[in-house]
Design a protein around this motif. Structure first.
Motif, PDB file in Angstrom:
ATOM      1  N   ARG A   1     -78.621  67.231  37.022  1.00 45.21           N
ATOM      2  CA  ARG A   1     -78.901  67.196  35.582  1.00 45.21           C
ATOM      3  C   ARG A   1     -79.137  68.602  35.007  1.00 45.21           C
ATOM      4  NH1 ARG A   1     -83.855  67.069  33.157  1.00 45.21           N
ATOM      5  NH2 ARG A   1     -83.942  66.245  31.024  1.00 45.21           N
ATOM      6  N   ALA A   2     -79.833  69.460  35.743  1.00 48.16           N
ATOM      7  CA  ALA A   2     -80.180  70.784  35.194  1.00 48.16           C
ATOM      8  C   ALA A   2     -78.922  71.577  34.846  1.00 48.16           C
ATOM      9  CB  ALA A   2     -81.036  71.554  36.194  1.00 48.16           C
ATOM     10  N   ASP A   3     -77.874  71.486  35.685  1.00 46.33           N
ATOM     11  CA  ASP A   3     -76.628  72.227  35.397  1.00 46.33           C
ATOM     12  C   ASP A   3     -75.977  71.710  34.125  1.00 46.33           C
ATOM     13  OD1 ASP A   3     -76.588  73.881  37.765  1.00 46.33           O
ATOM     14  OD2 ASP A   3     -76.185  72.032  38.863  1.00 46.33           O
ATOM     15  N   ILE A   4     -76.067  70.406  33.925  1.00 42.95           N
ATOM     16  CA  ILE A   4     -75.437  69.804  32.744  1.00 42.95           C
ATOM     17  C   ILE A   4     -76.228  70.166  31.486  1.00 42.95           C
ATOM     18  CG2 ILE A   4     -74.875  67.571  31.664  1.00 42.95           C
ATOM     19  CD1 ILE A   4     -74.496  66.625  34.714  1.00 42.95           C
ATOM     20  N   VAL A   5     -77.559  70.046  31.577  1.00 42.12           N
ATOM     21  CA  VAL A   5     -78.397  70.313  30.400  1.00 42.12           C
ATOM     22  C   VAL A   5     -78.423  71.816  30.075  1.00 42.12           C
ATOM     23  CG1 VAL A   5     -80.782  70.235  29.543  1.00 42.12           C
ATOM     24  CG2 VAL A   5     -79.821  68.263  30.749  1.00 42.12           C
ATOM     25  N   GLU A   6     -78.597  72.647  31.104  1.00 45.63           N
ATOM     26  CA  GLU A   6     -78.830  74.085  30.846  1.00 45.63           C
ATOM     27  C   GLU A   6     -77.549  74.916  30.808  1.00 45.63           C
ATOM     28  OE1 GLU A   6     -81.614  75.179  33.935  1.00 45.63           O
ATOM     29  OE2 GLU A   6     -82.962  73.552  33.314  1.00 45.63           O
ATOM     30  N   HIS A   7     -76.508  74.499  31.537  1.00 43.97           N
ATOM     31  CA  HIS A   7     -75.294  75.319  31.636  1.00 43.97           C
ATOM     32  C   HIS A   7     -74.028  74.614  31.142  1.00 43.97           C
ATOM     33  CE1 HIS A   7     -77.538  78.214  34.093  1.00 43.97           C
ATOM     34  NE2 HIS A   7     -77.953  77.202  34.845  1.00 43.97           N
ATOM     35  N   ASP A   8     -74.134  73.367  30.718  1.00 44.69           N
ATOM     36  CA  ASP A   8     -72.954  72.585  30.308  1.00 44.69           C
ATOM     37  C   ASP A   8     -71.904  72.559  31.423  1.00 44.69           C
ATOM     38  OD1 ASP A   8     -74.040  71.998  27.839  1.00 44.69           O
ATOM     39  OD2 ASP A   8     -73.121  73.737  26.854  1.00 44.69           O
ATOM     40  N   GLU A   9     -72.390  72.462  32.655  1.00 42.10           N
ATOM     41  CA  GLU A   9     -71.486  72.482  33.816  1.00 42.10           C
ATOM     42  C   GLU A   9     -71.825  71.356  34.786  1.00 42.10           C
ATOM     43  OE1 GLU A   9     -70.751  77.285  34.513  1.00 42.10           O
ATOM     44  OE2 GLU A   9     -72.221  76.206  35.716  1.00 42.10           O
TER      45      GLU A   9
END
Ligand SMILES: NC(=O)c1ccc[n+]([C@@H]2O[C@H](COP(=O)([O-])OP(=O)(O)OC[C@H]3O[C@@H](n4cnc5c(N)ncnc54)[C@H](OP(=O)(O)O)[C@@H]3O)[C@@H](O)[C@H]2O)c1
Length: 293
Positions: free
Chosen positions: A145-153
Motif C-alpha cells: 500500500r505505501a508504494d501506491i499511496v506515496e509513490h503511485d507505483e
C-alpha cells in the motif's frame, strides 16, 4: 455436548473471515488466539475466545476440548515441527477433521513447509481437506500500500509473470464450506481467483479505479529489496517476498482453476472488485483495516 470448530490464526487475514463465515452459519466457533483479551474486543462474532499458541503446548488442551474440526494455518514465524505436534495432539484427542490453509503447488514443491505439513496431516487418522491458495489480493494492501499511496507505483519484482490472485475473503468462505459440509473428506482444492493478471494489468486497474496513474516500474529483485529494507522490513520477510515474486516472474503463479467456483457456488472476486472495496485505503484516506468488509 455441542461439537465445536476451532479456528487458528483467528486474528489473521484469512482466519478472521473464517470465524465470521462460521458465525454466519450458526456454528459453534472457538477462536484460538495468543491474546484473548485484545481479540475479544477486536473480533466481531469471535465466539468462544481461548488462549492458543503453537509454541505453548500447555494452551492446546483447552483449545481442543470438544473440538470436532479445526481450521489450521501455519503462522509464518511458527516452525513446522510445532504445527505438526499440534496436529498430533488433535489426532490424540479425537478431532475428526482438519482444514489446512496451504499454498498453490505445495504438493510438488518439496522445499516449502506446507509440503511437509500436508504430508504429516495425511499420515494421521484425521480426515483432512487441503486448501492450496494462490497469492492473496490482501498482500497488495498489507505489504504494498505505501508504494501506491506515496509513490503511485506498484513496486514488486514480478517481471511480466502473471498471478491468479485470490481474495482472502473467498478462501475463508471456502474454508467455512468445507468445514461444515460432509463432502470434502481427504480432498485438496486449488483456490485461485477468476483470472491471471500481470502486474502491469493490475497497475492499470488501480489507475482506473483510483482515478490517477499508478505505474508498474517492474523493479529488479535488488531494487525491490533495497526499498523494502529502507522501509524497515525484516530481511527474512524480504527474502520470502523475493521467493514468491520470483515464482510469479517464472510464470509459475498463473494457474487458474475452477475449485473456488465449485466451493463458493459463484465466481471468486476479481482484482478490480478488491481494489474498489479498498479504494479509500489505497487513496490514503484510511488505514488498511484488518476487519475487511
Ligand atoms: N499471503 C499469501 O499470498 C498466501 C498465499 C497462500 C498461502 N498463504 C499461507 O497463509 C498463511 C498465513 O495466513 P494469514 O495471511 O491469514 O495469516 P496472517 O494474517 O499472517 O496472521 C497470522 C496469524 O497467526 C497468528 N499467530 C502468530 N503466531 C502464532 C503462534 N505462535 N501461535 C498461534 N497463533 C499465532 C496471529 O495471531 P496473533 O498475532 O493475533 O496472536 C495471526 O492470527 C501462511 O501459512 C502462508 O504461507 C499465504
Amino acid at each position: 455436548m455441542t461439537a465445536v470448530l476451532l479456528v487458528t490464526g483467528a486474528t489473521g487475514t484469512v482466519g478472521q473471515h473464517v470465524v465470521a463465515a462460521l458465525a454466519d452459519r450458526d456454528v459453534a466457533v472457538r477462536s484460538g488466539v495468543r491474546d484473548p483479551e485484545t481479540a475479544s474486543t477486536e473480533l466481531a462474532d469471535a465466539g468462544d475466545v481461548v488462549k492458543f499458541d503453537f509454541a505453548k503446548p500447555e494452551t492446546w488442551g483447552d483449545a481442543l476440548a470438544d473440538v470436532d474440526g479445526v481450521f489450521l494455518m501455519r503462522p509464518p514465524a511458527v516452525s513446522e515441527a510445532d504445527v505438526n505436534s499440534f496436529v498430533d495432539a488433535a489426532d490424540r484427542v479425537g478431532v475428526n477433521h482438519v482444514v489446512y490453509l496451504s499454498t498453490l503447488g505445495a504438493e510438488k514443491n518439496v522445499i516449502i513447509p506446507h509440503h511437509r505439513i500436508e504430508k504429516h496431516i495425511m499420515g494421521t487418522d484425521i480426515t483432512y481437506t487441503l486448501l492450496r491458495a494462490s497469492f492473496f489480493m490482501q498482500n497488495l494492501l498489507e505489504v504494498h500500500r505505501a508504494d501506491i499511496v506515496e509513490h503511485d507505483e506498484l513496486f514488486v519484482p514480478a517481471g511480466s509473470g502473471k498471478t491468479s490472485f485470490i481474495d482472502a475473503r473467498d478462501i475463508s468462505e471456502a474454508a467455512a464450506v468445507v468445514l461444515i459440509e460432509p463432502d470434502h473428506a481427504n480432498r485438496a482444492y486449488d483456490l485461485t481467483g477468476p483470472e491471471a493478471l500481470d502486474y502491469g494489468a493490475v497497475a492499470t486497474t488501480f489507475s482506473e479505479v483510483l482515478g490517477r496513474s499508478i505505474t508498474y516500474p517492474n523493479p529488479s529483485l535488488l531494487a525491490f529489496s533495497r526499498r523494502m529494507y529502507q522501509r524497515g522490513t525484516p530481511l527474512g520477510f524480504i527474502a520470502l517476498l523475493c521467493g514468491i515474486y520470483t515464482t510469479a516472474r517464472l510464470g509459475l503463479a498463473a494457474r487458474v482453476t475452477e475449485d473456488s467456483y465449485l466451493l463458493l457456488g459463484r465466481s471468486p472476486r476479481t482484482v478490480r472488485a478488491f481494489i474498489e472495496d479498498h479504494a479509500d485505503a489505497f487513496r490514503g484516506d484510511s488505514r488498511p483495516d484488518r476487519t475487511l468488509p
